[in-house]
Design a protein around this motif. Structure first.
Motif, PDB file in Angstrom:
ATOM      1  N   PHE A  78      33.226  38.081  51.758  1.00  0.00           N
ATOM      2  CA  PHE A  78      33.752  37.126  50.798  1.00  0.00           C
ATOM      3  C   PHE A  78      33.854  37.721  49.391  1.00  0.00           C
ATOM      4  N   ASP A  79      32.923  38.582  49.039  1.00  0.00           N
ATOM      5  CA  ASP A  79      33.026  39.269  47.751  1.00  0.00           C
ATOM      6  C   ASP A  79      34.222  40.205  47.739  1.00  0.00           C
ATOM      7  N   LEU A  80      34.455  40.876  48.863  1.00  0.00           N
ATOM      8  CA  LEU A  80      35.603  41.775  48.957  1.00  0.00           C
ATOM      9  C   LEU A  80      36.906  40.998  48.875  1.00  0.00           C
ATOM     10  N   LEU A  81      36.945  39.820  49.500  1.00  0.00           N
ATOM     11  CA  LEU A  81      38.143  38.994  49.463  1.00  0.00           C
ATOM     12  C   LEU A  81      38.412  38.464  48.055  1.00  0.00           C
ATOM     13  N   ALA A  82      37.326  38.200  47.325  1.00  0.00           N
ATOM     14  CA  ALA A  82      37.478  37.666  45.968  1.00  0.00           C
ATOM     15  C   ALA A  82      37.775  38.757  44.944  1.00  0.00           C
ATOM     16  N   GLU A  83      37.490  40.008  45.309  1.00  0.00           N
ATOM     17  CA  GLU A  83      37.671  41.117  44.370  1.00  0.00           C
ATOM     18  C   GLU A  83      39.133  41.231  43.954  1.00  0.00           C
ATOM     19  N   GLY A  84      39.391  41.118  42.673  1.00  0.00           N
ATOM     20  CA  GLY A  84      40.758  41.270  42.181  1.00  0.00           C
ATOM     21  C   GLY A  84      41.656  40.071  42.442  1.00  0.00           C
ATOM     22  N   ASP A  85      41.096  38.971  42.941  1.00  0.00           N
ATOM     23  CA  ASP A  85      41.889  37.772  43.215  1.00  0.00           C
ATOM     24  C   ASP A  85      42.326  37.147  41.885  1.00  0.00           C
ATOM     25  N   ILE A  86      43.631  37.011  41.683  1.00  0.00           N
ATOM     26  CA  ILE A  86      44.106  36.440  40.412  1.00  0.00           C
ATOM     27  C   ILE A  86      43.953  34.929  40.373  1.00  0.00           C
ATOM     28  N   HIS A  87      43.663  34.314  41.513  1.00  0.00           N
ATOM     29  CA  HIS A  87      43.565  32.847  41.561  1.00  0.00           C
ATOM     30  C   HIS A  87      42.128  32.393  41.332  1.00  0.00           C
ATOM     31  N   GLN A  88      41.536  32.911  40.275  1.00  0.00           N
ATOM     32  CA  GLN A  88      40.201  32.494  39.869  1.00  0.00           C
ATOM     33  C   GLN A  88      40.072  32.722  38.371  1.00  0.00           C
ATOM     34  N   GLY A  89      39.132  32.019  37.779  1.00  0.00           N
ATOM     35  CA  GLY A  89      38.953  32.143  36.341  1.00  0.00           C
ATOM     36  C   GLY A  89      37.575  31.651  35.935  1.00  0.00           C
ATOM     37  N   THR A  90      37.254  31.820  34.672  1.00  0.00           N
ATOM     38  CA  THR A  90      35.955  31.399  34.134  1.00  0.00           C
ATOM     39  C   THR A  90      36.145  30.136  33.299  1.00  0.00           C
ATOM     40  N   ILE A  91      35.324  29.125  33.571  1.00  0.00           N
ATOM     41  CA  ILE A  91      35.383  27.883  32.799  1.00  0.00           C
ATOM     42  C   ILE A  91      33.971  27.447  32.424  1.00  0.00           C
ATOM     43  N   ASN A  92      33.855  26.533  31.462  1.00  0.00           N
ATOM     44  CA  ASN A  92      32.585  25.890  31.147  1.00  0.00           C
ATOM     45  C   ASN A  92      32.501  24.596  31.947  1.00  0.00           C
ATOM     46  N   SER A  93      31.412  24.448  32.703  1.00  0.00           N
ATOM     47  CA  SER A  93      31.289  23.296  33.603  1.00  0.00           C
ATOM     48  C   SER A  93      29.924  22.629  33.457  1.00  0.00           C
TER      49      SER A  93
END
Length: 562
Positions: A531-546
């Motif tokens: 799952f970390d490998l799949l997420a690596e470089g994935d442009i469909h993610q971002g950082t937010i304040n939650s």
């Protein structure tokens, strides 16, 4: 022979074959010839062969008199001129030259199959229309052209509006009517003629449903729940399209595979998939068993998916090595024409493409992003915060992503209107819950349950879950743990087993796998798994304040979605 009210009589088989190819070019003439010979002298063939021929001789395809090839194609070209600018024709001529260069049968163009995958979205719709234009331009220039083969692999996020869009496009472009167009649909291992009424097989529905639930129960976020399986299925669909040999198994494989990715992107995908597979333990020796670019990429994707299923389900099917045509060439139209939807919006309108309920955030052909927002709302409720606050966190992240992906402003505004206030968000919630139930058979009970991850890691969050949602089961915690740890057979607690399966949406075997698994949610540190490998470089993610956490304090988190 009398066929479709036409009488054909010849003294030799070659003359008969020539007539058939002229009058019924869409029919397997060799089967008809064999059939006619058998009618004259049945003893010439064994009964098994005779049964095969009689079973496969069919008039289900439309006779060519329903479509005049010359006038039909020229008329279609005129239609393209009405909704495309001269620059688009110049681009298509450039692509046509590239396609002609790539085709292996240069003296018999109709023997060549050009394959394009069609998910029903805006980009793949443009790719299909553009390839149809290229096909027609070659016909105008040469008096003959290639066969355009189009394959769709629907999944549970593919709504009826997407399939209706595909039918609108096919109708406008006369795909399926022109004998050199082949609209196909994949259902598992089967490839057949496209129909908007095609139903996904029950076993595939169950596989997809369990896949989403297990990823969620193990603590994984939106993309890992929905998109990983879909990406793997896309590769499998193209794989089936490449090796498809027609209804009777006697046609050529696909020689040119058209993608919506540039050559640079294709190389990047290949590198990513192969490196991910090698990082997870695939040997170079095993990788080299596959032949060709797509063979190796397909094998790498299958290996990554196998490792994923081992984590989510405890086991996975063995990989089947398949041979691919060595001479198949991958060809990108976006080396010649523009990628963004705004550049070809007029064409999309002209071919009957509608941005309806299947258009959700960054995806124009899928309901899964709507469900991703739904999950975020349910997560908020588990922390005693309003459903609407969770959805707003999601939309605050997703609308800028839509802009970065060059989605036209009016389409972004359309999505913003759907979530413009609390009432609108509640209305979308109803639609999302209805779709989840209809397509995935997810109940609100199932969807609320997964956000607690109550059964994973030896039921670490079970007590909190039961206290908040099912207080009448608090007294059963010991029995639940015994049942899920397999200390006692489910026959000892049949009613409790049934309750847990209804609440979670999973069977007892998968619940037991959850019990023995660790939470896999990424928290900014590498877990060293697939799952970390799949997420690596994935442009469909971002950082937010939650604030969606146990303390309610604002924290910076990684959010995924489309």
């Amino acid at each position: 022979i009398e066929f479709n009210n036409k009488k054909v009589a010849h003294t030799n088989s070659q003359g008969l074959a020539d007539t058939m190819n002229g009058a019924f070019g869409f029919v397997n003439s060799r089967v008809l010839l064999a059939y006619s010979a058998t009618l004259a002298n049945p003893s010439r063939l064994g009964s098994a062969s005779l049964n095969f021929i009689q079973r496969n001789v069919s008039t289900e395809r439309k006779p060519t008199e329903s479509y005049d090839v010359q006038s039909g194609r020229m008329s279609m070209l005129k239609k393209f001129e009405s909704f495309l600018e001269p620059k688009h024709f110049a681009q298509a001529h450039q692509t046509a030259a590239g396609v002609l260069k790539a085709l292996p049968h240069k003296n018999e163009l109709t023997k060549n199959n050009v394959l394009v995958g069609y998910g029903g979205g805006k980009d793949s719709t443009y790719a299909v229309a553009y390839l149809r234009l290229v096909q027609l331009l070659i016909f105008k220039e040469r008096g003959t052209t290639f066969n355009l083969r189009i394959i769709t692999g629907p999944h549970l996020g593919t709504g009826k509006e997407t399939l209706e869009n595909i039918m609108n496009v096919y109708s406008t472009l006369e795909i399926g009517l022109d004998p050199l167009t082949d609209p196909l649909i994949r259902d598992g291992t089967t490839v057949k003629k496209f129909s908007k009424d095609n139903k996904i097989s029950e076993h595939i529905v169950k596989e997809e449903r369990d896949n989403v639930l297990m990823a969620a129960h193990l603590g994984l976020d939106a993309r890992r729940r929905y998109c990983d399986r879909c990406n793997n299925d896309l590769v499998s669909t193209i794989k089936k399209g490449i090796t498809y040999r027609g209804k009777y198994g006697d046609e050529e494989v696909s020689h040119v595979i058209v993608t919506g990715d540039s050559q640079v992107e294709q190389k990047a995908y290949y590198k990513w998939f192969v490196e991910a597979a090698l990082s997870l333990g695939m040997s170079r020796e095993e990788l080299n068993k596959a032949n060709g670019y797509y063979g190796k990429m397909s094998l790498a994707v299958a290996y990554v998916n196998k490792k994923r299923e081992e984590l989510t389900h405890g086991s996975a099917q063995e990989i089947v090595h398949e041979k691919f045509p060595e001479d198949s060439i991958f060809f990108s139209i976006y080396d010649d024409t523009a990628y963004d939807a705004g550049s070809h919006r007029k064409l999309l309108d002209a071919v009957g493409y509608k941005f309806g309920e299947s258009f959700n955030f960054t995806e124009s052909d899928c309901h899964a992003p709507k469900l991703m927002a739904l999950h975020r709302g349910y997560l908020a409720e588990t922390f005693d915060q309003p459903y609407e606050s969770g959805v707003k966190e999601y939309t605050d992240y997703i609308f800028p992503l839509m802009k970065r992906k060059e989605i036209p402003e009016d389409l972004i505004e359309l999505q913003k209107q759907r979530y413009k206030d609390d009432e609108a968000i509640r209305n979308e919630r109803k639609k999302a819950e209805a779709y989840a139930l209809e397509s995935y058979n997810f109940t609100p009970e199932n969807l609320k349950c997964i956000e607690y991850t109550p059964f994973v890691d030896k039921c670490r969050n079970l007590e909190r879950f039961l206290q908040r949602e099912y207080p009448h089961l608090i007294s059963k915690i010991t029995e639940i743990r015994q049942l899920l740890s397999n200390e006692v057979p489910q026959s000892e607690y049949p009613e409790l087993t049934s309750q847990l399966e209804k609440i979670s949406g999973l069977n007892i075997k998968l619940l037991q796998h959850c019990f023995s698994s660790k939470v896999m949610k990424r928290r900014g540190t590498s877990l060293g798994n697939v799952f970390d490998l799949l997420a690596e470089g994935d442009i469909h993610q971002g950082t937010i304040n939650s604030k969606l956490n146990a303390t309610g304090e604002e924290k910076q988190i990684v959010i995924e979605g489309r």
